[in-house]
Write an enzyme that holds these catalytic residues in place. Structure first.
Site, mmCIF file in Angstrom:
data_model
loop_
_atom_site.group_PDB
_atom_site.id
_atom_site.type_symbol
_atom_site.label_atom_id
_atom_site.label_comp_id
_atom_site.label_asym_id
_atom_site.label_seq_id
_atom_site.Cartn_x
_atom_site.Cartn_y
_atom_site.Cartn_z
ATOM 1 N N ASP A 1 4.932 24.070 -1.693
ATOM 2 C CA ASP A 1 3.942 24.513 -2.670
ATOM 3 C C ASP A 1 2.681 23.674 -2.475
ATOM 4 O O ASP A 1 2.614 22.521 -2.904
ATOM 5 C CB ASP A 1 4.483 24.343 -4.098
ATOM 6 C CG ASP A 1 3.478 24.783 -5.156
ATOM 7 O OD1 ASP A 1 2.295 25.036 -4.807
ATOM 8 O OD2 ASP A 1 3.859 24.879 -6.331
ATOM 9 N N HIS B 1 -1.576 16.403 -19.139
ATOM 10 C CA HIS B 1 -1.832 17.857 -19.171
ATOM 11 C C HIS B 1 -0.777 18.607 -19.982
ATOM 12 O O HIS B 1 -0.992 19.765 -20.335
ATOM 13 C CB HIS B 1 -1.842 18.440 -17.753
ATOM 14 C CG HIS B 1 -2.920 17.880 -16.876
ATOM 15 N ND1 HIS B 1 -4.251 17.916 -17.229
ATOM 16 C CD2 HIS B 1 -2.860 17.263 -15.666
ATOM 17 C CE1 HIS B 1 -4.962 17.337 -16.270
ATOM 18 N NE2 HIS B 1 -4.145 16.918 -15.318
ATOM 19 N N ASP C 1 -8.594 9.540 -15.832
ATOM 20 C CA ASP C 1 -8.139 10.440 -14.767
ATOM 21 C C ASP C 1 -9.282 11.417 -14.449
ATOM 22 O O ASP C 1 -10.108 11.706 -15.312
ATOM 23 C CB ASP C 1 -6.906 11.210 -15.257
ATOM 24 C CG ASP C 1 -6.203 12.013 -14.173
ATOM 25 O OD1 ASP C 1 -5.155 11.560 -13.690
ATOM 26 O OD2 ASP C 1 -6.686 13.113 -13.828
ATOM 27 N N HIS D 1 -9.092 14.567 -13.907
ATOM 28 C CA HIS D 1 -8.883 15.878 -14.529
ATOM 29 C C HIS D 1 -8.911 15.720 -16.052
ATOM 30 O O HIS D 1 -8.479 14.706 -16.582
ATOM 31 C CB HIS D 1 -7.520 16.464 -14.144
ATOM 32 C CG HIS D 1 -7.329 16.662 -12.670
ATOM 33 N ND1 HIS D 1 -6.821 15.679 -11.855
ATOM 34 C CD2 HIS D 1 -7.596 17.736 -11.879
ATOM 35 C CE1 HIS D 1 -6.769 16.141 -10.605
ATOM 36 N NE2 HIS D 1 -7.235 17.379 -10.595
ATOM 37 N N ASP E 1 -7.125 9.155 -9.555
ATOM 38 C CA ASP E 1 -7.733 10.198 -8.728
ATOM 39 C C ASP E 1 -9.247 10.219 -8.950
ATOM 40 O O ASP E 1 -9.973 10.953 -8.287
ATOM 41 C CB ASP E 1 -7.114 11.576 -8.989
ATOM 42 C CG ASP E 1 -6.873 11.854 -10.458
ATOM 43 O OD1 ASP E 1 -7.358 11.074 -11.311
ATOM 44 O OD2 ASP E 1 -6.190 12.848 -10.767
ATOM 45 N N TYR F 1 -3.872 10.258 -5.892
ATOM 46 C CA TYR F 1 -3.171 10.910 -4.781
ATOM 47 C C TYR F 1 -3.553 10.377 -3.415
ATOM 48 O O TYR F 1 -3.055 10.871 -2.413
ATOM 49 C CB TYR F 1 -3.383 12.435 -4.880
ATOM 50 C CG TYR F 1 -3.012 12.915 -6.259
ATOM 51 C CD1 TYR F 1 -1.673 13.002 -6.642
ATOM 52 C CD2 TYR F 1 -3.992 13.164 -7.219
ATOM 53 C CE1 TYR F 1 -1.313 13.359 -7.925
ATOM 54 C CE2 TYR F 1 -3.635 13.522 -8.519
ATOM 55 C CZ TYR F 1 -2.301 13.612 -8.860
ATOM 56 O OH TYR F 1 -1.947 13.930 -10.141
#
Length: 341
Positions: A31, A146, A183, A185, A276, A316
């Protein structure tokens, strides 16, 4: 007559929480959306801490599994039941259930790892609030910011930081908690959970690019400030371009976050600590160096009498991530902050 005044004992020491078992949660099929969330994110960060001799300087606090009651402080019983049911599934079934969510994968050990991630976060809150340590960091996965009341999302199953905030309010009677989400995001899960709650001040900066960047939500923009009683207690700082550097991050803290944080006067600060947002990361594409996280941590240590809990979220690029984790822990330990370029 000699009168001896004994100083009030201030908590000292930095807790570090890590449990190798959380590396067993991994993607079993192909994925491209999820393949960056690898076990090495944890193990390489821990190895780097050992390499710099930081592990032995920290107070080791064991992780534990969170109870179902603790998870239900934030999540629905339906969500908990789905997560529990995946423990006995085969790969085909796991893939099918994972497909119900946006960017999430289940492994037979995911539920156990997610309970450890929540439990490790709560252990850190207990260590800090009881005065056993002054501050600390929990290296956990799956991450949490999230995940929503009723859904896994963006690599996150249970919202570790949101559960920790509810737990701290309940157990220690706290009335003001600051959550800083650095973060790259937007932690929309955390925003949704606390958007009507004035006891939690939530700050998130994130790559936004005029709603083009994941999770691509209108409510990640600067004008989402909370609802009802919680209006004014939600702060979004959306970056509409990539390549933001150290000076941008420091400016965001100095001019946006810190004035509000000092006015809010939190009793506890929790960081949704995603790296990240650091240099080299394929997700963030920002230019902030690991040193900047030392400075951000140092600023936050001036709040809440230093009661600071740092909880790992994303990150990451393994080298950038592990160096940034080390910079954060060094600062928590009281080392001088490095010069910044």
């Amino acid at each position: 007559i000699f009168v001896l005044f004994l100083p009030v004992a201030m908590a000292s020491g930095t807790a570090l929480i890590y449990d190798e078992e959380m590396t067993t949660h991994k993607l079993l099929w192909s994925d491209p959306l999820c393949d960056i969330e690898v076990p090495e994110r944890l193990s390489s960060s821990y190895e780097q801490l050992k390499c710099y001799h930081l592990v032995e300087r920290c107070v080791r606090v064991p992780a534990r599994e969170a109870s179902e009651e603790e998870i239900l402080l934030v999540h629905s019983s339906e969500h908990l039941e789905v997560a529990k049911s995946t423990q006995t599934m085969n790969e085909e079934e796991l893939k099918r259930v994972s497909g119900n969510y946006d960017a999430f994968f289940f492994h037979p050990n995911t539920y156990r790892c997610a309970r450890l991630a929540v439990g490790a976060t709560l252990q850190l809150v207990d260590a800090v609030m009881s005065g056993k340590v002054c501050n600390g960091m929990a290296l956990v996965r799956p991450p949490g910011h999230h995940s929503q009341r009723n859904a896994a999302n963006g690599f996150c199953l249970f919202n570790n930081v949101a559960i920790a905030a509810e737990y701290a309010k309940l157990k220690y009677g706290l009335q003001r908690i600051l959550i800083v989400d650095w973060d790259v995001h937007h932690g929309q899960g955390t925003q949704y959970i606390f958007e009507e709650d004035p006891s939690v001040l939530y700050f998130s900066w994130h790559r936004y690019e005029h709603q083009e960047f994941w999770p691509s939500l209108k409510e990640s923009d600067y004008d989402a400030v909370g609802l009802g009683k919680g209006k004014g207690f939600n702060i979004n700082l959306p970056w509409n371009k990539v390549g933001m550097g150290n000076s941008d991050y420091l400016a965001a803290f100095f001019h946006v976050l810190l004035p509000m944080a000092f006015e809010f006067d939190p009793e506890l600060v929790i960081v949704s600590s995603g790296y990240d947002s650091g240099i080299g990361d394929p997700e963030g594409q920002m230019n902030a160096t690991p040193e900047v996280f030392a400075h951000l941590t140092h600023f936050l240590m001036q709040l809440a009498n230093g009661k600071l809990c740092v909880i790992l979220e994303g990150g990451y690029h393994l080298k950038s991530l592990s160096e940034s984790v080390c910079m954060t822990v060094k600062t928590l330990l009281g080392d001088p902050v490095p010069q910044i370029t």
